[in-house]
Design a protein around this motif. Structure first.
Motif, short mmCIF file in Angstrom:
data_model
loop_
_atom_site.label_atom_id
_atom_site.label_comp_id
_atom_site.label_asym_id
_atom_site.label_seq_id
_atom_site.Cartn_x
_atom_site.Cartn_y
_atom_site.Cartn_z
N GLU A 194 0.83 -1.21 0.00
CA GLU A 194 0.00 0.00 0.00
C GLU A 194 0.86 1.25 0.00
OE1 GLU A 194 -3.23 0.01 -0.69
OE2 GLU A 194 -2.93 -2.16 -0.87
N ALA A 195 1.98 1.25 0.70
CA ALA A 195 2.88 2.40 0.72
C ALA A 195 3.51 2.63 -0.65
CB ALA A 195 3.96 2.21 1.78
N VAL A 196 3.89 1.57 -1.35
CA VAL A 196 4.47 1.70 -2.69
C VAL A 196 3.42 2.22 -3.66
CG1 VAL A 196 5.37 0.36 -4.65
CG2 VAL A 196 6.33 0.03 -2.38
N LYS A 197 2.20 1.75 -3.53
CA LYS A 197 1.13 2.25 -4.39
C LYS A 197 0.88 3.73 -4.14
CE LYS A 197 -2.46 -0.66 -4.47
NZ LYS A 197 -3.34 -1.80 -4.09
N ALA A 251 2.57 3.24 -7.88
CA ALA A 251 2.57 1.95 -8.59
C ALA A 251 1.20 1.29 -8.55
CB ALA A 251 3.61 1.02 -7.97
N ARG A 252 0.91 0.54 -9.61
CA ARG A 252 -0.31 -0.27 -9.67
C ARG A 252 0.03 -1.69 -9.20
NH1 ARG A 252 0.31 1.51 -14.97
NH2 ARG A 252 0.64 -0.67 -15.50
N ASP A 253 -1.00 -2.48 -8.92
CA ASP A 253 -0.78 -3.86 -8.47
C ASP A 253 0.12 -4.64 -9.42
OD1 ASP A 253 -2.31 -3.56 -6.18
OD2 ASP A 253 -4.12 -4.41 -7.08
N ASP A 254 -0.08 -4.44 -10.74
CA ASP A 254 0.70 -5.21 -11.71
C ASP A 254 2.14 -4.70 -11.85
OD1 ASP A 254 -0.09 -2.86 -13.01
OD2 ASP A 254 -0.28 -3.85 -14.96
N GLU A 255 2.49 -3.63 -11.13
CA GLU A 255 3.84 -3.10 -11.16
C GLU A 255 4.61 -3.42 -9.88
OE1 GLU A 255 3.26 0.90 -13.84
OE2 GLU A 255 2.65 1.01 -11.73
N ILE A 256 4.01 -4.28 -9.04
CA ILE A 256 4.60 -4.61 -7.75
C ILE A 256 4.72 -6.12 -7.61
CG2 ILE A 256 4.34 -4.47 -5.23
CD1 ILE A 256 2.55 -2.00 -5.72
N ARG A 257 5.87 -6.55 -7.14
CA ARG A 257 6.08 -7.95 -6.77
C ARG A 257 6.55 -7.99 -5.33
NH1 ARG A 257 10.42 -10.37 -10.25
NH2 ARG A 257 9.78 -12.23 -9.17
N ALA A 258 6.17 -9.01 -4.63
CA ALA A 258 6.64 -9.20 -3.26
C ALA A 258 7.34 -10.55 -3.17
CB ALA A 258 5.48 -9.14 -2.28
N ILE A 259 8.45 -10.55 -2.46
CA ILE A 259 9.17 -11.79 -2.22
C ILE A 259 9.43 -11.87 -0.72
CG2 ILE A 259 11.26 -13.12 -2.68
CD1 ILE A 259 11.52 -11.62 -5.35
N ILE A 260 8.94 -12.93 -0.12
CA ILE A 260 9.22 -13.17 1.29
C ILE A 260 10.30 -14.23 1.35
CG2 ILE A 260 8.33 -13.97 3.50
CD1 ILE A 260 5.60 -12.86 2.67
N VAL A 261 11.40 -13.86 1.98
CA VAL A 261 12.54 -14.76 2.12
C VAL A 261 12.67 -15.05 3.61
CG1 VAL A 261 15.02 -15.04 1.81
CG2 VAL A 261 13.69 -13.72 0.13
#
Length: 134
Positions: free
Chosen positions: A75-78, A83-93
């Motif tokens: 939500e902060a990046v948006k 950014a739109r949803d399709d411009e964001i990726r999340a990776i949990i390591v």
């Protein structure tokens, strides 16, 4: 190994996660109109120019917070970066997935953003090893 050390080490070896990921910043602060603090462990961009939010966890206790934090960061990046949803990726390591797998699975099925989970291991010499994609 402390989570901060693991974060710093991973930030220099992002190719372990995926080829073509470019580091933007470690501990990227994103302001929020709601007053919440958002510090993304690793902010990067992929080959297609999408924002990649990498959240790192080192223990089961810390892993419980990962999904909440990813929601907040997305939500902060948006809001902050437009950014739109399709411009964001999340990776949990995470090095531990016992407490994380169920909430991660639910989030994976419910979210419109691209998300992956990675189990990372650290050998006795302190080297990072890609364990598996969740």
């Amino acid at each position: 190994m402390l989570e901060s050390r693991l974060r710093d080490l991973l930030s220099t070896q992002l190719e372990i996660i995926e080829d073509g990921i470019e580091l933007i910043k470690i501990e990227q602060y994103l302001p929020s109109s709601l007053g919440t603090r958002s510090f993304i462990d690793i902010l990067a961009k992929d080959r297609r120019g999408r924002w990649v939010l990498i959240e790192l966890k080192r223990s089961d206790a810390a892993a419980r917070q990962a999904i909440h934090e990813i929601h907040k960061y997305v939500e902060a990046v948006k809001s902050h970066l437009g950014a739109r949803d399709d411009e964001i990726r999340a990776i949990i390591v995470s090095t531990e997935w016992k407490e994380l797998i169920v909430p991660f699975s639910r989030f994976f099925h419910d979210t419109p953003i691209s998300i992956i989970g990675i189990k990372l291991t650290v050998d006795d010499a302190g080297n990072l090893c890609f364990g598996m994609q969740i």
